[in-house]
Enzyme design. Structure first.
Site, PDB file in Angstrom:
ATOM      1  N   GLY A 198      24.428  12.095 -29.881  1.00  0.00           N
ATOM      2  CA  GLY A 198      23.966  12.801 -28.683  1.00  0.00           C
ATOM      3  C   GLY A 198      24.478  12.133 -27.425  1.00  0.00           C
ATOM      4  N   ALA A 199      24.676  10.825 -27.515  1.00  0.00           N
ATOM      5  CA  ALA A 199      25.142  10.096 -26.329  1.00  0.00           C
ATOM      6  C   ALA A 199      26.547  10.545 -25.928  1.00  0.00           C
ATOM      7  CB  ALA A 199      25.091   8.603 -26.583  1.00  0.00           C
ATOM      8  N   GLY A 255       0.838  -1.197   0.000  1.00  0.00           N
ATOM      9  CA  GLY A 255       0.000   0.000   0.000  1.00  0.00           C
ATOM     10  C   GLY A 255       0.869   1.240   0.000  1.00  0.00           C
ATOM     11  N   GLY A 256       0.319   2.317   0.550  1.00  0.00           N
ATOM     12  CA  GLY A 256       1.043   3.587   0.586  1.00  0.00           C
ATOM     13  C   GLY A 256       2.334   3.508   1.370  1.00  0.00           C
TER      14      GLY A 256
HETATM   15  C1  HXC Z   1      -3.494  -3.958  12.339  1.00  0.00           C
HETATM   16  C2  HXC Z   1      -2.402  -5.835  11.642  1.00  0.00           C
HETATM   17  C3  HXC Z   1      -2.346  -5.351  10.324  1.00  0.00           C
HETATM   18  C4  HXC Z   1      -2.898  -4.061  10.072  1.00  0.00           C
HETATM   19  C5  HXC Z   1      -1.365  -7.239  10.361  1.00  0.00           C
HETATM   20  N1  HXC Z   1      -1.780  -7.016  11.607  1.00  0.00           N
HETATM   21  N2  HXC Z   1      -1.696  -6.231   9.556  1.00  0.00           N
HETATM   22  N3  HXC Z   1      -2.967  -5.145  12.636  1.00  0.00           N
HETATM   23  N4  HXC Z   1      -3.457  -3.418  11.114  1.00  0.00           N
HETATM   24  N5  HXC Z   1      -2.829  -3.504   8.877  1.00  0.00           N
HETATM   25  C6  HXC Z   1      -1.587  -7.859  12.775  1.00  0.00           C
HETATM   26  C7  HXC Z   1      -2.355  -9.153  12.704  1.00  0.00           C
HETATM   27  O1  HXC Z   1      -3.650  -8.981  13.208  1.00  0.00           O
HETATM   28  C8  HXC Z   1      -1.509 -10.050  13.609  1.00  0.00           C
HETATM   29  O2  HXC Z   1      -1.782  -9.723  14.945  1.00  0.00           O
HETATM   30  C9  HXC Z   1      -0.100  -9.563  13.338  1.00  0.00           C
HETATM   31  O3  HXC Z   1      -0.228  -8.249  12.784  1.00  0.00           O
HETATM   32  C10 HXC Z   1       0.646 -10.432  12.343  1.00  0.00           C
HETATM   33  O4  HXC Z   1      -0.165 -10.584  11.209  1.00  0.00           O
HETATM   34  P1  HXC Z   1      -0.434 -12.022  10.532  1.00  0.00           P
HETATM   35  O5  HXC Z   1      -1.519 -11.821   9.542  1.00  0.00           O
HETATM   36  O6  HXC Z   1      -0.650 -13.044  11.598  1.00  0.00           O
HETATM   37  O7  HXC Z   1       0.955 -12.318   9.863  1.00  0.00           O
HETATM   38  P2  HXC Z   1       1.263 -12.942   8.452  1.00  0.00           P
HETATM   39  O8  HXC Z   1       0.455 -14.181   8.242  1.00  0.00           O
HETATM   40  O9  HXC Z   1       2.751 -13.061   8.395  1.00  0.00           O
HETATM   41  O10 HXC Z   1       0.772 -11.853   7.376  1.00  0.00           O
HETATM   42  C11 HXC Z   1       1.362 -10.593   7.342  1.00  0.00           C
HETATM   43  C12 HXC Z   1       0.594  -9.650   6.376  1.00  0.00           C
HETATM   44  C13 HXC Z   1      -0.937  -9.708   6.731  1.00  0.00           C
HETATM   45  C14 HXC Z   1       0.827 -10.108   4.948  1.00  0.00           C
HETATM   46  C15 HXC Z   1       1.171  -8.257   6.551  1.00  0.00           C
HETATM   47  O11 HXC Z   1      -1.108  -9.526   8.132  1.00  0.00           O
HETATM   48  C16 HXC Z   1      -1.725  -8.680   6.010  1.00  0.00           C
HETATM   49  O12 HXC Z   1      -2.039  -8.830   4.827  1.00  0.00           O
HETATM   50  N6  HXC Z   1      -2.111  -7.620   6.723  1.00  0.00           N
HETATM   51  C17 HXC Z   1      -2.952  -6.588   6.180  1.00  0.00           C
HETATM   52  C18 HXC Z   1      -2.155  -5.707   5.320  1.00  0.00           C
HETATM   53  C19 HXC Z   1      -2.922  -4.503   4.867  1.00  0.00           C
HETATM   54  O13 HXC Z   1      -3.905  -4.639   4.119  1.00  0.00           O
HETATM   55  N7  HXC Z   1      -2.538  -3.367   5.391  1.00  0.00           N
HETATM   56  C20 HXC Z   1      -3.166  -2.129   5.050  1.00  0.00           C
HETATM   57  C21 HXC Z   1      -2.503  -1.726   3.737  1.00  0.00           C
HETATM   58  S1  HXC Z   1      -3.016  -0.168   3.266  1.00  0.00           S
HETATM   59  P3  HXC Z   1      -1.614 -10.794  16.104  1.00  0.00           P
HETATM   60  O14 HXC Z   1      -2.093 -10.087  17.317  1.00  0.00           O
HETATM   61  O15 HXC Z   1      -2.450 -11.968  15.711  1.00  0.00           O
HETATM   62  O16 HXC Z   1      -0.166 -11.142  16.180  1.00  0.00           O
HETATM   63  C22 HXC Z   1      -1.889   0.784   3.942  1.00  0.00           C
HETATM   64  C23 HXC Z   1      -2.136   2.195   3.647  1.00  0.00           C
HETATM   65  C24 HXC Z   1      -0.934   3.002   3.978  1.00  0.00           C
HETATM   66  O17 HXC Z   1      -1.023   0.379   4.587  1.00  0.00           O
HETATM   67  C25 HXC Z   1      -1.196   4.330   3.388  1.00  0.00           C
HETATM   68  C26 HXC Z   1      -0.063   5.251   3.608  1.00  0.00           C
HETATM   69  C27 HXC Z   1      -0.310   6.516   2.838  1.00  0.00           C
END
Ligand code: HXC
Length: 511
Positions: A406-407, A171-172
């Site tokens: 040019g290069a 994501g971002g």
């Molecule tokens: C809160 C989160 C989280 C999130 C993961 N966790 N992503 N908590 N917000 N975005 C937590 C899980 O609940 C879990 O907590 C722990 O982190 C580990 O995650 P797992 O899923 O168990 O690990 P894994 O299987 O290794 O997978 C990792 C992962 C997956 C691929 C990152 O968790 C995932 O897809 N997360 C969502 C990613 C996402 O969509 N993020 C938002 C993107 S948009 P516990 O307590 O069980 O340990 C974004 C916008 C940014 O980021 C914009 C900036 C401008």
């Protein structure tokens, strides 16, 4: 509370913070072949030098019952320490705590670190491993990211910023690393993408794995987003240490000098025969680079991307230089969109941080074709031209063979401000190759014999460095074997170069 208990409380909190998200989550990381944030920092910094800051910070969110779940440090470790004795600031996202996700408090820690680093004039190294925005915090998290993006941009060109991607970065969240100077990824365990495979499938119906989409090799060889690939976390930390060894701490400092034991006057006979007799035969430009630099140590940047141009760092008699070189072994060393952009960014980096640029030239021109033209080779090629023109650091050029069209102008020619221009006796400085030139000048008016003689005549007149030397566009024609000492002499001569461009808010590089 008794004094003794107060100390015990501190001890207890310190232990709690050191445990991050707990043993189970730490073991899960180890099983996945990854190190924890703290282990990574230990590997990165000089032993015992790391000072952790803000280790008792917790989030301030009460939505989704988050007030019941607070972990000291809140998923990021920040602090400062030393690499080879030099001050560095580092943050490491701690995946064992809420997946290393970005909360408001977590972002505040990074912001504080970056502001301090900027004030102290020391580099920032970010170790990224995070699930992105902490979903429970909504816009607070997005605001935190934006604060970091802003500081990344304000710090750009002032202090070096380096990102290692050691897990998820989606994501971002990818944009903070993208705003930094270098990105290092770990093979098989790191990913970067704006939208993941599921979203892609839903929107475009493309099916792609996480690794193919945003793995280390995807970004090192295809997208050009990343600059280095490491095989594991440990190697990544070693590579970060090596890279930072070439960079000054800020834009007011010189890059770190290292006394060299390599003979300054070392000549190498094998260079005399590196350039083949046949001008259409490829050879490996890296052989020349590696031979002439101190201890044959060349840290290549982006070695898997746009391999028709080589960029990287080395030292000559202890002094750091950035090297840009056409690679005749790949696509005859032609300039195309990707190689122009790759080299342009590198030239600008060197210029930001007072690193002299040495350019080795063997370029037949720009790559022809509709793909290149429609892709904007005009504006992308102009980036490299612009970067060389505006660079005020010492610029030293060696034309080994072809410098066509040019290069020739673009590749750090005298006309765009190079300070020292060398050519090998094998150099061919001309508008184009002899065959092409004769075809255009005489169209189809010559028989074969006349054509051959016209080609020979063109070669004798233009396919050499002497015309350019007569005009003073080449300062000296050198034997390949003496390249090392000639480069060192040029670096010594240009050491105190004073040059500034006209005052302006900023230029308008063709983006
Ligand atoms: C809160 C989160 C989280 C999130 C993961 N966790 N992503 N908590 N917000 N975005 C937590 C899980 O609940 C879990 O907590 C722990 O982190 C580990 O995650 P797992 O899923 O168990 O690990 P894994 O299987 O290794 O997978 C990792 C992962 C997956 C691929 C990152 O968790 C995932 O897809 N997360 C969502 C990613 C996402 O969509 N993020 C938002 C993107 S948009 P516990 O307590 O069980 O340990 C974004 C916008 C940014 O980021 C914009 C900036 C401008």
């Amino acid at each position: 509370m008794k004094l003794e208990d107060k100390y015990k409380l501190l001890e207890k909190k310190k232990k709690e913070a050191a445990l991050s998200g707990g043993i189970d989550r730490i073991e899960k990381m180890h099983k996945a072949g990854k190190k924890t944030a703290r282990e990574r920092i230990n590997d990165l910094m000089d032993p015992g030098s790391f000072v952790e800051t803000d280790k008792f910070v917790t989030h301030r969110c009460s939505d989704f019952e988050m007030q019941k779940n607070k972990i000291l440090g809140d998923g990021i470790i920040t602090g400062y320490g030393r690499i080879e004795g030099r001050l560095m600031f580092v943050f490491a996202q701690d995946f064992t705590v809420f997946g290393g996700t970005m909360s408001r408090a977590n972002a505040d820690k990074v912001v504080k670190l970056m502001q301090t680093a900027l004030k102290m004039g020391a580099p920032v190294i970010g170790l990224n491993d995070s699930g992105g925005a902490r979903i429970q915090e909504g816009v607070e998290s997005l605001a935190g990211y934006a604060d970091i993006f802003y500081l990344n941009t304000m710090s750009s060109g002032v202090i070096p910023q380096i990102s290692a991607i050691l897990g998820a970065c989606a994501g971002g969240a990818v944009y903070s690393p993208a705003l930094t100077d270098f990105i290092m990824m770990v093979n098989k365990t790191s990913n970067m993408f704006v939208t993941g495979p599921d979203v892609i499938k839903a929107v475009t119906h493309e099916e792609v794995t996480k690794e193919d989409l945003g793995g280390a090799m995807a970004h090192n060889s295809k997208s050009g987003v990343a600059h280095f690939v490491a095989e594991n976390d440990e190697q990544c930390m070693m590579m970060l240490r090596e890279l930072i060894g070439y960079l000054p701490s800020n834009n007011m400092e010189e890059p770190p000098f290292k006394t060299s034991l390599d003979d300054k006057f070392r000549e190498d006979e094998k260079l005399q025969t590196v350039i083949p007799d046949d001008p259409n035969k490829p050879y490996d430009m890296k052989e020349i680079i590696v031979t002439v630099v101190d201890n044959n140590n060349f840290l290549e940047v982006m070695p898997y991307y746009a391999q028709n141009i080589i960029i990287g760092f080395a030292r000559l008699n202890g002094q750091v230089a950035g090297i840009v070189a056409n690679q005749p072994q790949i696509l005859a060393g032609v300039l195309d969109i990707n190689s122009s952009v790759k080299a342009a960014r590198f030239v600008r980096f060197c210029d930001c941080f007072n690193i002299p640029i040495i350019t080795f030239v063997d370029v037949p021109g720009f790559l022809p074709g509709t793909t290149q033209e429609f892709g904007g080779i005009i504006k992308h090629g102009a980036k490299l031209l612009y970067a060389y023109c505006e660079a005020t650091v010492p610029k030293i050029t060696v034309i080994t063979r072809k410098a066509y069209g040019g290069a020739y102008d673009v590749m750090s020619s005298k006309h765009i401000g190079a300070d020292v221009n060398y050519a090998y006796p094998t150099a061919e400085i001309a508008v184009m190759g002899a065959e092409g030139a004769v075809n255009i000048i005489y169209k189809n008016t010559l028989n074969e014999e006349e054509r051959n003689s016209a080609v020979e005549n063109y070669k004798n007149t233009f396919a050499n460095p002497y015309k350019a030397a007569e005009l003073g566009y080449i300062d000296e024609i050198i034997y390949p074997k003496e390249t090392r000492i000639k480069l060192i002499q040029a670096l010594e001569m240009t050491k105190n170069k004073r040059k500034t461009n006209p005052p302006k808010k900023h230029g308008n590089i063709p983006l």
